[in-house]
Write a protein that holds these residues in place. Structure first.
Motif, mmCIF file in Angstrom:
data_model
loop_
_atom_site.group_PDB
_atom_site.id
_atom_site.type_symbol
_atom_site.label_atom_id
_atom_site.label_comp_id
_atom_site.label_asym_id
_atom_site.label_seq_id
_atom_site.Cartn_x
_atom_site.Cartn_y
_atom_site.Cartn_z
ATOM 1 N N LEU A 79 -6.614 1.366 -1.109
ATOM 2 C CA LEU A 79 -5.661 2.314 -1.683
ATOM 3 C C LEU A 79 -6.297 3.677 -1.925
ATOM 4 N N ASP A 127 -8.778 -4.429 -1.761
ATOM 5 C CA ASP A 127 -7.425 -3.880 -1.893
ATOM 6 C C ASP A 127 -7.427 -2.563 -2.661
ATOM 7 N N ASP A 146 0.830 -1.213 0.000
ATOM 8 C CA ASP A 146 0.000 0.000 0.000
ATOM 9 C C ASP A 146 0.858 1.255 0.000
#
Length: 712
Positions: free
Chosen positions: A587, A583, A308
């Motif tokens: 972000l 995911d 990340d």
């Protein structure tokens, strides 16, 4: 050999293994001129080039094209051996007609190769700019269409003991952009892995192609260029104000740069496809392109927090860059007075107007403060064993152990810090009729949070209200109904007001129909995907503005089956898709202070893992399969499969609080984790297994599989 002989031995062993692999991969299948290969998506790009490449090699190519002009152009560029058929992978009627057409041509020889190449990329953009329909459009082509084509043609492939080659992507390993593309390619990985393990004993080999960024029609087109613009134009005014015009310009600029810098050498991908079809020992996975091999795939093995940090320094993390060039941010923020240097910051009057811009400025200022300190740090390489007495011949091991211990202590301390004012925070949980959702609702209510519990049925809601305090409120919520989701969103908005929604826990899910992939139909897969993935996405998109207003939490329940797929049906692809969506959302949301966590439970005793439900599903599915399929698997396969499900049910963990404690921590901790693995089976078996090479994982998992009657 020096002080470390084991390193030399390891190097020699690695060299011998590499030579063995090099030799095996250069052995080709005999009689290629008599083998039929069907390729989807041959109008342009990879499919078109592969069709011409295999035709030149002498194989009998059956090319599926979406349009007649595409088919005519391909026929004009190839020999008379190549035949074309119109094929729309989103149409069951078109797939059935193409299957009949293929069956007529291959006869008893069967179909040697099936290459699922058809796919689309758009709509794409930050998840919050998109709608449920945008996600479904991509999923229908890239995942559901691929599954239906495979299921229709699988008996012919099994008859030839041939090959299935599924085109995924580097973003099937690590989710970089919003939209349906990443979840669809994650799903392709899951379906391919489970299919490969099931067909291993039949002599059928399944390979996955994972290209990096290449110049194909799905990127280099007006549709691709306008996709982000349309998504931005449709976004609500509130969303536009939160992101800011500069974010949109930077995102769009990065995406256009991605198109320009994409690799034009498509043969790197088609050569991998050809090898998967013609080699005696094909690989399970092919990473194509240096960007995939050297950046994206290694990045997928890093801890989520590290990945990340690397990816979140740019608003469109599609390029292999570890950060945005400051000059690009300067241009996005507007003209500046005075000289510009490499460490200048974007103008707060421009970029800093939005929350995203403010977060980027804060990170860049931190980098400025740290840069002058770099020359003062003594290089560690100057240390020697003489300077570290008492540590033995390997001081670095001691230093590593101390560093690991300090990092663990830091994590232990951070994770025990809780968010203040929990009694005033609202949390919505889906799937509260039973299982994890029901227990979590009672657990959070006992802790004093204001729980909004979404239940599918009124009896489930009434039972929950009877077991909790008056703070807890229930709402009927069917995650497969857009109308139900819209009504629940309005209901939540009335209750939370300007405070926003602190927590959203997407827990609703189903596991059946579940069985070996070849026994199932497209509808069986869609039923599970609609609840576990599409429903989760629509609920999240509907409530995300309220979560962003509170700078709260999104907790998505995936599974260890979202990391490693070893049984058929829609459950594994859906949970892989949840991982991808979570995911990419994490972000995007980190700039707003919103934290997204994934819960990955092992095997627990809940309603969806009940042995009776699974056994009933297996038996009903078996009755629907064709006689040819029944003969291939045999009655003993069914009996062993049911017996295995019963044994697994007995070993399921009954302590559901191991999972709900993870959910509670994700909601109440100041520093929640990106991923929570619940259960010893998840932590010690399934998660470590997901990091092993596919070939080794296949050997371990298929050892437990029943053996079919027509074993190769």
């Amino acid at each position: 050999m020096g002080p470390w002989p084991w390193l030399w031995l390891a190097a020699v062993l690695a060299g011998l293994l590499w030579l063995r692999r090099w030799h095996r991969e250069r052995q080709t299948v005999p009689g290629l001129s008599e083998k039929f290969v069907l390729i989807t998506g041959c109008d342009s790009g990879f499919g078109n080039l592969l069709a011409r490449q295999l035709d030149a090699r002498g194989l009998r190519v059956l090319a599926g094209c979406l349009t007649e002009p595409g088919a005519a152009g391909l026929r004009a560029a190839t020999s008379q051996r190549l035949q074309t058929v119109l094929l729309d992978v989103t149409s069951s009627h078109s797939i059935a007609a193409a299957t009949a057409w293929v069956r007529e041509r291959v006869g008893d020889r069967g179909l040697w190769g099936l290459v699922n190449n058809a796919g689309i990329f758009n709509p794409v953009g930050p998840n919050e700019w998109l709608s449920k329909d945008d996600f479904v459009k991509v999923l229908d082509v890239n995942l559901v269409g691929l599954i239906e084509v495979t299921l229709s043609l699988l008996p012919l492939v099994r008859r030839a003991r041939g090959r299935v080659v599924n085109v995924a992507s580097m973003v099937g390993r690590i989710a970089l952009v919003g939209g349906g593309y990443c979840p669809s390619k994650y799903g392709v990985e899951a379906f391919s892995d489970s299919l490969r393990r099931e067909l291993r004993d039949f002599g059928v080999k399944v390979s996955i192609i994972e290209p990096g960024c290449f110049q194909t029609s799905i990127l280099d087109s007006d549709e691709a260029r306008q996709s982000i613009v349309r998504a931005w134009d449709r976004a609500p005014d509130e969303v536009k104000q939160e992101y800011g015009q500069q974010y949109f310009q930077a995102y769009n600029s990065n995406f256009q740069r991605l198109i320009v810098t994409a690799n034009p050498k498509l043969s790197l991908v088609t050569d991998a496809m050809e090898h998967a079809l013609t080699a005696e020992y094909p690989r399970t996975r092919y990473g194509c392109g240096l960007d995939a091999r050297l950046f994206y795939i290694p990045l997928s093995y890093l801890p989520s927090a590290w990945a990340d940090r690397l990816l979140a320094t740019t608003p469109c993390p599609c390029l292999p860059r570890l950060g945005c060039s400051l000059s690009r941010w300067h241009s996005a923020a507007g003209p500046r007075s005075g000289p510009t240097t490499g460490t200048d910051l974007p103008s707060p009057a421009g970029l800093g107007r939005s929350k995203v811009g403010a977060g980027l400025i804060q990170r860049l200022r931190l980098q400025q403060r740290l840069l002058p300190l770099a020359p003062r740090v003594s290089p560690l390489r100057s240390l020697s064993p003489d300077l570290l007495p008492g540590m033995g011949p390997w001081p670095w091991l001691w230093l590593a152990a101390v560093l690991a211990g300090l990092l663990w202590l830091r994590r232990w301390h951070r994770e025990r810090q809780t968010v203040p004012g929990l009694s005033e925070k609202f949390v919505l949980i889906t799937g509260c009729d039973s299982g994890f959702g029901n227990l979590l609702a009672r657990q959070l209510d006992a802790r004093g949070l204001r729980v909004l519990a979404g239940c599918l049925t009124e009896p489930g809601a009434a039972g929950l209200r009877a077991a909790t305090s008056q703070r807890l409120q229930t709402v009927l919520l069917d995650v497969t109904s857009s109308h139900s989701i819209a009504a629940a969103t309005a209901w939540v908005r009335e209750r939370v007001g300007d405070r926003g929604l602190w927590g959203l826990v997407n827990n609703a899910g189903i596991a059946v129909p579940s069985a070996p992939n070849e026994w199932l139909s497209k509808d069986d897969f869609v039923k599970v995907l609609d609840v576990n993935l599409v429903g989760l996405i629509e609920v999240t998109l509907s409530l995300l503005p309220l979560v962003r207003r509170a700078r709260g939490r999104v907790v998505n329940v995936a599974s260890v089956m979202g990391r490693i797929a070893f049984f058929g049906g829609g459950y594994c692809p859906s949970k892989y898709g949840v991982e991808a969506f979570s995911d990419s959302l994490r972000l995007e949301m980190r700039h707003f202070g919103v934290k997204v966590s994934i819960i990955e439970p092992g095997y627990f005793k809940t309603a969806i893992t009940g042995a009776e439900n699974l056994e009933k599903c297996f038996l009903s599915t078996w009755e629907k399969v064709s006689d040819e399929t029944k003969a291939g698997y045999g009655e003993n396969y069914l009996k062993d499969f049911v017996a295995g499900a019963r044994k697994m049910q007995k070993r399921c963990n009954s302590n559901l609080s191991l999972v709900t404690d993870c959910m509670e921590h994700a909601l109440t901790s100041r520093y929640p984790r990106a991923r929570y693995s619940a259960g010893w089976d998840a932590k010690l078996l399934f998660i470590p297994l997901s990091y092993l090479p596919s070939t080794l994982a296949d050997v371990i998992l298929t050892w437990l599989y029943p053996k079919p009657a027509q074993k190769a």
